[in-house]
Design an enzyme around this catalytic site. Structure first.
Site, PDB file in Angstrom:
ATOM      1  NE  ARG A 188      -2.607  11.926  -7.537  1.00 41.25           N
ATOM      2  CZ  ARG A 188      -3.891  11.765  -7.302  1.00 41.25           C
ATOM      3  NH1 ARG A 188      -4.561  12.648  -6.572  1.00 41.25           N
ATOM      4  NH2 ARG A 188      -4.535  10.709  -7.775  1.00 41.25           N
ATOM      5  CB  CYS A 208       3.620  31.076 -16.956  1.00 46.38           C
ATOM      6  SG  CYS A 208       3.860  32.509 -15.926  1.00 46.38           S
ATOM      7  N   PRO A 264       0.823  -1.208   0.000  1.00 45.27           N
ATOM      8  CG  PRO A 264       0.106  -0.920   2.205  1.00 45.27           C
ATOM      9  CD  PRO A 264       0.809  -1.905   1.303  1.00 45.27           C
ATOM     10  CE1 TYR A 322      -1.472  10.128 -13.564  1.00 45.17           C
ATOM     11  CE2 TYR A 322      -1.464  11.109 -11.379  1.00 45.17           C
ATOM     12  CZ  TYR A 322      -0.834  10.383 -12.362  1.00 45.17           C
ATOM     13  OH  TYR A 322       0.424   9.907 -12.137  1.00 45.17           O
TER      14      TYR A 322
HETATM   15  C1  LIG Z   1       2.374   2.471  -7.269  1.00 49.38           C
HETATM   16  C2  LIG Z   1       2.626   1.095  -6.818  1.00 49.38           C
HETATM   17  C3  LIG Z   1       2.180   0.691  -5.551  1.00 49.38           C
HETATM   18  C4  LIG Z   1       1.381   1.576  -4.637  1.00 49.38           C
HETATM   19  O1  LIG Z   1       0.126   1.866  -5.162  1.00 49.38           O
HETATM   20  P1  LIG Z   1      -0.922   2.706  -4.293  1.00 49.38           P
HETATM   21  O2  LIG Z   1      -2.039   2.907  -5.225  1.00 49.38           O
HETATM   22  O3  LIG Z   1      -0.257   3.983  -3.918  1.00 49.38           O
HETATM   23  O4  LIG Z   1      -1.282   1.889  -3.112  1.00 49.38           O
HETATM   24  C5  LIG Z   1       2.498  -0.591  -5.138  1.00 49.38           C
HETATM   25  N1  LIG Z   1       3.192  -1.438  -5.924  1.00 49.38           N
HETATM   26  C6  LIG Z   1       3.639  -1.074  -7.151  1.00 49.38           C
HETATM   27  C7  LIG Z   1       4.422  -2.026  -7.944  1.00 49.38           C
HETATM   28  C8  LIG Z   1       3.365   0.198  -7.639  1.00 49.38           C
HETATM   29  O5  LIG Z   1       3.787   0.534  -8.858  1.00 49.38           O
END
Ligand SMILES: *Cc1c(COP(=O)(O)O)cnc(C)c1O
Length: 433
Positions: free
Chosen positions: A331, A362, A292, A335
């Protein structure tokens, strides 16, 4: 009313974060300002750690995916909380090392590791490489042979699950730039190669299905596909995986439209599938690892800005522009990410001015959040908060427009301390010859 219970309002009508007055914090540290609620980070770590031990057994380990937010003090917190970490660059490895983090608990990701990256990770004693492809396995084998060591490795495979279309497709995500697909047989080829290398010790497999995942059964499906793959490799290659890494990706509440996820409860559901499928396949249960990132740090973060201008375009729209923007939070620009925006110094005022919260760069695309509600009286000097900025904000910050990056101030037990200081003009020119 609030997306997370570390937000509140005090008698002065000021927004509080981790029980502290944001107006006082802005006065003390200046804006733009990243705040991090240390207790919330620790709480989120404990939710994962306790639920994983309970549901998956004592060998289960949550790894904090440090790409979500990476600075020295945060790795100290991870060390205290008994977390592992997932790192994606030598920069993250060196930062964790500086914090005294035990890198035997680090897993090194990335789809394009250089020879220098491989050497740096071995210098620092990174416990496990998550190898993405054949080229990388070759580089790991060569470097490990040179050092006379055997490097522990997981292989990144793609289970063919699209977490957002909510469809179990066997070909979806096969075209990912990451890992090797189970569906094409290339994951098996990668495993055969790993097993043939004398300086590589294959522990098992890794997958990561996506990010900001709320859908009920994404992890259940991933567990099912991965365990069946593990059983197949056991049958075909005589290799029994001792570790299964299911990646990260649980969603967080950016706005009150997002659901509240009970992570412990979700992990219980994933574990039920895990135990049942292992039993069905007569498979020795591998140790389970999760990664996580967002759900550990996002709701522990809040950004404060000072309004610089209020622009009304009658018949069109309104803008409130602040002293930060896509340089500290790209972000929305990247996105179209949603955020909750609050008038930190006047929380009791009615919010009737519909406006875009604009950044100071800018660049027309420098919008922090469109279509937010602020008090009609908002004016230059007012304090504006953007909530849930603990993940992928500081980590993604840039010096575009030669804007210095804000400091990261940690809040702990009613006190505050600087974890990353504000960049200065000298920092900005430090590399210029
Ligand atoms: C980005 C990533 C995570 C973490 O993802 P979250 O959405 O921030 O929990 C875990 N493992 C890998 C391989 C990632 O690329």
């Amino acid at each position: 009313m609030f997306t997370c219970d570390n937000l509140g309002v005090n008698e002065a009508g000021h927004l509080t974060f981790a029980g502290q007055d944001t107006v006082s914090l802005a006065a003390r540290y200046g804006t733009p300002l990243y705040l991090m609620d240390e207790a919330r980070v620790r709480h989120n770590c404990r939710v994962y750690r306790d639920a994983m031990r309970r549901h998956f057994g004592k060998n289960a380990l949550p790894l904090y995916a440090s790409k979500a937010n990476s600075f020295t003090q945060l790795y100290r917190v991870m060390r205290d909380e008994g977390m592992g970490v997932d790192v994606v660059s030598c920069g993250e490895i060196r930062t964790a090392a500086k914090a005294g983090f035990d890198l035997s608990r680090a897993f090194f990701h990335g789809n394009a590791k250089t020879d220098a990256d491989v050497a740096c990770a071995m210098d620092c004693g990174v416990g496990c490489f998550v190898a993405d492809n054949e080229d990388e396995l070759g580089a790991i084998e060569a470097e490990a042979a040179k050092r006379g060591l055997v490097q522990k490795v997981l292989l990144r495979v793609t289970p063919g699950i699209d977490p957002h279309t909510y469809e179990a497709v066997n070909t979806g995500m096969v075209d990912s730039k990451f890992g090797r697909a189970i569906a094409t047989g290339q994951a098996e080829e990668l495993a055969r190669l790993a097993l043939s290398l004398p300086h590589v010790e294959l522990l098992g497999f890794h997958c990561h299905v996506g990010s900001q995942v709320f859908a009920e059964d994404v992890f259940e499906r991933a567990v099912d596909v991965m365990l069946r793959f593990i059983a197949e490799m056991r049958r075909r290659l005589g290799f029994t995986a001792s570790l299964l890494d299911l990646g990260g990706g649980y969603g967080v509440r950016y706005t009150s439209d997002d659901p509240v996820l009970d992570i412990a409860d979700k992990l219980g559901n994933v574990a039920r599938v895990f135990h049942a499928v292992c039993k069905e396949l007569s498979l020795p249960e591998p140790a389970v690892v999760l990664e996580p990132g967002r759900s550990i740090v996002a709701d522990a973060g809040l950004t404060l800005y000072t309004a610089q201008s209020v622009k009304r375009i009658p018949g069109y729209k309104n803008y409130v522009a602040v002293d930060g923007g896509m340089t500290d939070n790209p972000r929305y620009a990247l996105y179209k990410s949603r955020y909750t925006v609050l008038p930190a110094d006047s929380m009791n005022a009615p919010r009737t001015l519909r406006c875009d919260l604009a950044g100071c760069c800018c660049e027309s695309g420098d919008i922090l959040q469109p279509d937010v509600l602020l008090p009609e009286t908002v004016r230059r000097g007012d304090l504006i908060a953007v909530c849930t900025t603990g993940a992928y904000n500081y980590a993604m910050a840039s010096n575009y427009n030669r804007v210095p990056r804000p400091p990261v101030v940690m809040l702990r037990d009613g006190e505050s301390y600087v974890a990353v200081r504000r960049e200065t003009a000298d920092d900005l020119t430090a590399l210029d010859e």
